[in-house]
Design a protein around this motif. Structure first.
Motif, PDB file in Angstrom:
ATOM      1  N   GLY A   1      10.707  13.760  -8.786  1.00 25.70           N
ATOM      2  CA  GLY A   1       9.696  12.797  -8.363  1.00 25.70           C
ATOM      3  C   GLY A   1       8.324  13.379  -8.075  1.00 25.70           C
ATOM      4  N   THR A   2       8.110  14.633  -8.436  1.00 24.61           N
ATOM      5  CA  THR A   2       6.860  15.274  -8.003  1.00 24.61           C
ATOM      6  C   THR A   2       5.623  14.767  -8.735  1.00 24.61           C
ATOM      7  N   LYS A   3       5.783  14.120  -9.874  1.00 20.86           N
ATOM      8  CA  LYS A   3       4.609  13.607 -10.594  1.00 20.86           C
ATOM      9  C   LYS A   3       4.348  12.131 -10.318  1.00 20.86           C
ATOM     10  N   SER A   4       5.121  11.541  -9.472  1.00 15.32           N
ATOM     11  CA  SER A   4       5.013  10.093  -9.247  1.00 15.32           C
ATOM     12  C   SER A   4       3.836   9.770  -8.330  1.00 15.32           C
ATOM     13  N   PRO A   5       3.348   8.545  -8.395  1.00 14.59           N
ATOM     14  CA  PRO A   5       2.114   8.231  -7.671  1.00 14.59           C
ATOM     15  C   PRO A   5       2.273   8.304  -6.155  1.00 14.59           C
TER      16      PRO A   5
ATOM     17  N   TYR B   1       2.054   6.600  -3.599  1.00 12.10           N
ATOM     18  CA  TYR B   1       2.124   5.292  -2.948  1.00 12.10           C
ATOM     19  C   TYR B   1       3.527   5.087  -2.415  1.00 12.10           C
ATOM     20  N   ALA B   2       3.639   4.296  -1.381  1.00 15.61           N
ATOM     21  CA  ALA B   2       4.957   3.909  -0.898  1.00 15.61           C
ATOM     22  C   ALA B   2       5.616   3.003  -1.924  1.00 15.61           C
TER      23      ALA B   2
ATOM     24  N   MET C   1      11.661  13.565  -4.181  1.00 16.89           N
ATOM     25  CA  MET C   1      11.017  12.264  -4.251  1.00 16.89           C
ATOM     26  C   MET C   1      10.462  11.943  -2.871  1.00 16.89           C
ATOM     27  N   VAL C   2       9.405  12.689  -2.516  1.00 10.67           N
ATOM     28  CA  VAL C   2       8.860  12.579  -1.163  1.00 10.67           C
ATOM     29  C   VAL C   2       7.337  12.468  -1.170  1.00 10.67           C
ATOM     30  N   VAL C   3       6.740  12.168  -2.333  1.00 10.35           N
ATOM     31  CA  VAL C   3       5.281  12.124  -2.405  1.00 10.35           C
ATOM     32  C   VAL C   3       4.702  11.115  -1.416  1.00 10.35           C
ATOM     33  N   ASN C   4       5.497  10.060  -1.130  1.00  9.84           N
ATOM     34  CA  ASN C   4       5.098   9.076  -0.131  1.00  9.84           C
ATOM     35  C   ASN C   4       6.394   8.464   0.404  1.00  9.84           C
ATOM     36  N   HIS C   5       6.276   7.564   1.358  1.00  7.72           N
ATOM     37  CA  HIS C   5       7.519   7.051   1.947  1.00  7.72           C
ATOM     38  C   HIS C   5       8.175   5.979   1.070  1.00  7.72           C
ATOM     39  N   SER C   6       9.431   5.695   1.367  1.00  8.81           N
ATOM     40  CA  SER C   6      10.178   4.625   0.693  1.00  8.81           C
ATOM     41  C   SER C   6      10.319   4.835  -0.814  1.00  8.81           C
TER      42      SER C   6
ATOM     43  N   SER D   1      12.668  10.326   0.020  1.00  5.57           N
ATOM     44  CA  SER D   1      12.136   9.659   1.217  1.00  5.57           C
ATOM     45  C   SER D   1      12.675   8.251   1.431  1.00  5.57           C
ATOM     46  N   GLY D   2      13.342   7.691   0.434  1.00  2.57           N
ATOM     47  CA  GLY D   2      13.841   6.324   0.578  1.00  2.57           C
ATOM     48  C   GLY D   2      15.350   6.238   0.549  1.00  2.57           C
ATOM     49  N   SER D   3      15.859   5.263  -0.190  1.00  5.93           N
ATOM     50  CA  SER D   3      17.288   5.016  -0.301  1.00  5.93           C
ATOM     51  C   SER D   3      17.781   5.356  -1.702  1.00  5.93           C
ATOM     52  N   ILE D   4      19.082   5.485  -1.861  1.00  7.54           N
ATOM     53  CA  ILE D   4      19.625   5.574  -3.218  1.00  7.54           C
ATOM     54  C   ILE D   4      19.594   4.183  -3.848  1.00  7.54           C
ATOM     55  N   ALA D   5      20.081   3.212  -3.129  1.00  6.83           N
ATOM     56  CA  ALA D   5      20.051   1.852  -3.677  1.00  6.83           C
ATOM     57  C   ALA D   5      19.679   0.877  -2.577  1.00  6.83           C
TER      58      ALA D   5
END
Lengths: 777, 777
Positions: free
Chosen positions: A543-547, A549-550, A578-583, A609-613
């Protein structure tokens, strides 16, 4: 024949032969032509819709024929007149026949595709709807309601129609009794083919309803005969009988996950129907509520459903029940029915503080119950002294706690001409037989419209290679076909700057040891759209390239409603950073979407930072939910800030079965501790109907939080180890089973990144005798 | 000129005149032609896009010009080349110029419409984007993120672009610093026209962001000069400065509801900017956080915003703050700024347990603060001893609690050439003046693309009569134009068998005393779709014909995302008998929709199973909500089973202002007692930012339930009467004001169906001196 009669006949023949428009009299090409022709129409006439696609054609067929000379609305050629877009049909008047119309590729803007009335006042009587088709004619908004056929008036016949694929909210066919003119109606509904209706995931997925609770004590006097119900699985009630004096005969229910339910109204006759379960989950038979019901000569085989969708269910009632609750069973007969390899028969079902009245002055006699594997198929939920049991026959090895009225017999199963297994025994006096009038796939619907399934399975297509690189997966999906398997390069890196839209079933997998890696710059890597299903195997997601944003997710459903149920399989995948932002979730779904199955196995989740599902989007609390079967096995979950699973089914509706949940042999290591985890739990379950959580390890994690509200859920939390983790929290008013919740510190194997339980008896084994946590392969 | 030079010149002229492709060299008509041409392109060349609409054109302009001979991508004629559908542009290389492209009628499938890089590695330097337009080029999913312009590399200029109407999630323009190659970049962003960006209703609505918290301490060294920000109201931060050494000069902020925010990073210069509020709500100025900030020579007029959107805000910081929180203000100067009729200047704003560090070694001097109506515009939220106040001038009647550094002066306002009111006084040493370089609507953007608003207001169109009958409203809407007023027959009955879709602003009203009645057979009477707004006046709605399903509503928003904010006005209407099933709401909205204003006045609600307004669909808890202003005045509400209002803003985001709520002079009579009312309240408010509940009567009703979580909300619950009703419940950690909550039994006037308070002093009067409950007209 007298000579002048002969002459007259010849004259008639001549006139007819040489009339200018014999080929297709009254052929119309547009709605305007139809309306013009309708003004001139006389008893005995036909109006013929020209071949072609009629888009947005809202037809009002209002006319008056006579019993000898009905007026017919039909088509130039069967199967070649398609009503699409926002088309519909209203029928009003007397002695009308509608034949051969096909509704597909659209939906009605009103509340009915075909209605036997123009308005509350202008209805249709003595009319017939025959050989019409309604196929997948769904409002794209899953939660917007409509009916497909609404029947009003009297003496109407609805026969040989093909009605398949309803997926949005609303009963497929109803008989309305809202005015006096539609009661004691003598309708006949026969030889219709009701094709597959998938699980709707909420109330409102019935296939046929007669009446409503508001008019439950009115006589309907409708005959439902020789119809074929093919996997009409919308909800619990395949047929919802809600009025008096109806008859259900010779209908076949093929692999239907639900029951013919006498929900309201009395004096129903259910006679000679066949229920074929083929051991599919949740397949059911007949459910009796109310007074003076007669259930005879029905044949049931391979039904596995339990509770309200048992093979046979006699409910408890509410003392002095208002009509919209549960009227107690009185004076009802359940005789001469046959149950072959059915798992559950219930008496007093639904017994609770409100439904406290057991059945009275009723009878259960002459029934044959044969089961090769389950010894006792009976569940007695309340007092059965009000039911007389007589002359029932059980198989040789079967038993029941009911003290009288059953005897064992040596039973042999013999195939009849339909291939159904018929119990025979010297102790069976009158031979069990299926009526020749029984509905089959062949004798129902129309011959000219195919009943074949057009479902395409995952992994049924071709293999396509996708090169590593930027948007290569996006491009390859554009040329893929349903069922295709997209192979990623071993160890390859795939960057997505666009979300990959999945609108048909597709599999993505790495062949080989080293997983390919997918990075993505959009808020999601994959978006499952209507018609899509997704299988992911042996892939690593990063998830390191993801925007920044929450609310990112690896997989997202369409944000708009999905009318088709989808499937999602994740096998041997890795999700990390996958921690660039919350949720940041792995799977994020939207309201108005429904998964048949979500299965996550042998995968790892790390630093998220969020849930699996997050399956908690139906917050209207009207009984809707987001997934039927959720399976999570043998996964390692580390440093997940949100709840691993959020599963929500609000409201107190009893017309659905799910969600079903299995969570087995997972390791939850530091799960649920994020500040934004509003559920403050590692697993947050609300209103889930079947819960099976076993052989897991929870280390440094938040609790399992279960709220149990409705439906006598089956809840088992067995053989889990907690290490420095919060204990199970249960709220609500339903029963559950918890056993072997060990508070132990398992060994932690740093190198292989999973946790081991030991062989010490204190620390325990799984229910399967294996170690807790991940199963070593 | 020597003869042979002349000869050479003439020769050149001849060659150019007679070259075969002089008119438009390198004209391309398709993406393929563009790509082919790009391969041949030489420094000094132009590639010219042919006039027309380019659909789904994803252009990669990768080339290398030289400083003398840049390579240009431009258009055949300005304004006649439209990139639509899923088009976008990436620029990579050196010395490139892009000029004249217009993006509209579509959106990018990637995360940027125009990007100054091809990939993380291949970026653009020394390049220019000029006279390009991005107009309403929005992803239809409000909550799907993209940027419009992402600037990377060094020495790029972005000037004279027209950028208007961003409505989906994501900053309009960013300067990215994620690699070394993009830092200390020397970009110039100048003379751009940033057109209206409506309130987004969540974080992610910034117009310009430089850097991110991850790179806050990197130097950006970007100059933002002479840009015009025209109602860029997306969220709290119009400009979000998140890096070091940037300069903001001569920009104009016209009626912007937010501030130029120095969110992260140090050594910012904010000099000579103009902020014009025109007394619009929430208009703000400059907000200072971090170290060594310089704020000088800025002019502010008519700014009404408070708290974080004050005309000037100096924040408190977090001691030893991580870069993504609040670095304390140190060594900052705020000098020679002018504030004319601005309402709020704050020091130490945001002071709380975490943000406990007050500003240090900073200065506020030489500023002029003039306010004609508000005596003291200063709010001191923490210790101000770290700020040196010197030589500031207040108007004659103004005051402050700050002890030193202010003196009063007799100030006269004199209009300058721009029409701005300049304070003059003998005590003002250096004359206040606005730089001639200041941005105006005229000197920014392009001359060839209109900056006119195309918003059409409710009630601005023609009047259309609709006859009573079935679906007459549906038909009339089909031929209506935006702003039209549809007149219903006095006392007429209107039945809708189809939902009326409102995709432009429309008003429905009965002229005359007796209201027309609308009944509806679908799950909603009106569906507001994207682009729609609705006003209902003097109409009666009756729910008795609506479908027997849970979840009906009179008005519903589109179930799919609405990119445009909508308005809803209900005036003098009646809603009754909506109990056919549970959860029948008057207004039901969907996730991904946002109302600017919902106003319900002088109306009555009687016998309804759901809520009046269910505005609780943003449950992701990321700061999103469903409405900005909700107003409810002078309504009579009887026998409402649900909560009258459900208003939810989850999460702890501080980048938005709303929702704002006014509930005044209503009567709540037996409200909230339904079994399905999960909030168990008459009004359920969560995270609402401004609450004004006054002069209401609650009789036999559930409580007002307020959860106050974030943003120092302004909460006033004043002069309400409770009769046999539950008391106010408040949870959360924020302050609120409750006064005059009388527990009295008001008289009940059966005939006129409203409740009266009496004149007894005990029972109280409204805050306005009028009786509580309905105001008699």
């Amino acid at each position: 024949m007298k000579p002048h009669h002969l002459l007259f006949s010849l004259l008639c023949l001549l006139i007819f032969s040489f009339a200018p428009n014999t080929t297709t009299p009254n052929l119309v090409h547009t709605v305007e032509e139809f309306e013009a022709k309708l003004k001139q129409v006389q008893p005995g006439d036909s109006i013929v819709l020209a071949n072609g696609v009629w888009t947005d054609a809202e037809l009002l067929f209002e006319a008056n024929g006579t019993s000898e000379k009905p007026i017919t609305l039909t088509v130039e050629e069967m199967g070649k007149v398609i009503l699409s877009g926002e088309s519909n049909l209203r029928i009003a008047g007397d002695h009308l026949i509608v034949k051969g119309l096909v509704f597909k590729n659209g939906y009605t803007p009103t509340n009915a595709v075909i209605s036997f009335r123009k308005s509350r006042e202008k209805i249709a009587n003595n009319s017939r709807l025959t050989e019409c088709v309604i196929d997948n004619y769904n409002n794209p908004e899953r939660q917007v309601q409509d009916y497909w056929i609404t029947i009003y008036g009297k003496n109407n016949r609805i026969d040989h129609n093909h009605i398949a694929g309803k997926k949005n909210l609303g009963v497929t066919m109803i008989v309305g009794l809202d005015t006096e003119e539609s009661r004691d109606n003598n309708h006949k509904i026969d030889h219709n083919y009701f094709g597959p209706r998938p699980t709707y995931g909420n109330n409102g997925g019935e296939t046929l309803r007669i009446g409503t609770s508001h008019h439950a004590l009115e006589k309907s006097n409708t005959l439902v005969e020789s119809n074929y119900f093919d996997r009409t699985n919308g909800e619990h009630e395949i047929i919802s009988n809600k009025a008096c004096n109806n008859t259900f005969k010779y209908n076949t229910f093929f692999e239907c996950t639900g029951t013919l339910t006498m929900r309201h109204g009395n004096e129903t006759l259910v006679d000679g129907n066949v229920f074929i379960g083929n051991n599919k989950p949740s397949t059911g038979g007949i459910r009796v509520i109310n007074e003076s019901q007669t259930v005879i000569n029905n044949y049931h085989i391979g039904l596995t459903g339990y509770r309200f969708r048992g093979a046979f269910v006699m409910m408890n009632g509410v003392p002095n029940s208002p009509p919209n609750r549960y009227v107690p069973v009185i004076d009802s007969k359940v005789n001469n029915n046959t149950f072959v390899n059915c798992d559950n028969i219930l008496f007093g079902a639904g017994s609770d503080a409100e439904r406290s009245q057991a059945p009275k002055t009723s009878e259960f006699s002459g029934n044959i119950i044969y089961n090769e594997t389950k010894k006792d198929v009976f569940t007695i939920d309340d007092d059965i002294s009000g039911i007389t049991f007589k002359n029932n026959i059980l198989g040789e090895n079967s038993e029941t706690t009911i003290e009288e009225g059953f005897k064992n017999a040596k039973i042999k199963l013999v195939k009849d001409e339909n291939g159904l297994l018929i119990p025979t025994s010297s102790k069976i006096k009158s031979k069990v037989s299926i009526s020749p009038k029984i509905a089959t796939k062949e004798n129902t619907g129309t011959s000219w419209y195919s009943k074949a399934d057009n479902y395409i399975a995952l992994n049924s297509g071709n293999t396509i290679k996708a090169n590593a690189g930027i948007n290569t997966l996006y491009e390859v999906v554009k040329v893929s076909k349903p069922g295709d398997i997209i192979i990623l390069e071993e160890g390859g890196t795939y960057l997505l700057t666009k979300a990959v839209k999945i609108d048909h079933p597709l599999t993505f997998k790495t062949n080989g040891e080293e997983k390919a890696t997918i990075l993505f710059e959009r808020m999601m890597a994959f978006e499952i759209q209507n018609g899509g299903s997704l299988s992911l195997e042996n892939i690593s997601f990063n998830g390191t390239k993801s925007p920044d944003y929450a609310g990112n997710s690896v997989i997202s459903t369409s944000k708009t409603s999905m009318i088709d149920n989808y499937k999602l399989f994740i096998e041997n995948c890795e999700f990390k950073d996958m921690v660039v932002n919350h949720s940041f979730d792995v799977l994020r779904v939207s309201k108005g979407t429904f998964a048949d199955t979500i299965s996550i196995k042998n995968s790892s989740f790390k630093n998220i930072s969020g849930s699996i599902a997050a399956l908690d989007k139906e917050t209207d609390d009207i009984g809707a939910y987001n997934v039927e079967y959720f399976i999570m096995k043998n996964n390692a979950i580390n440093d997940l800030q949100g709840a691993a699973l959020r599963l929500y089914r609000g409201g107190k509706d009893e017309s659905t079965f799910g969600p079903f949940l299995e969570v087995e042999h997972n390791v939850f290591d530091h799960v649920g501790y994020g500040k934004k985890n509003k559920y403050d739990a590692a697993l947050s379950l609300y209103g889930v109907q079947e819960i099976d959580i076993k052989n897991n390890i929870f280390k440094d994690s938040k609790a399992i939080n279960m709220h149990l509200v409705v439906g006598e859920p089956i809840v088992k939390v067995l053989n889990n180890a907690l290490s420095n983790s919060e204990k199970l929290i249960v709220t609500g008013d339903q029963k559950y089973e918890v056993d072997n919740q060990w508070e132990v510190a398992p060994e932690f194997d740093e190198s292989s990144n999973y946790l081991l339980s030991t062989d010490s008896p204190l620390k325990g084994k799984g229910t399967d005798g294996k170690d807790l946590g991940l199963i070593k392969n």
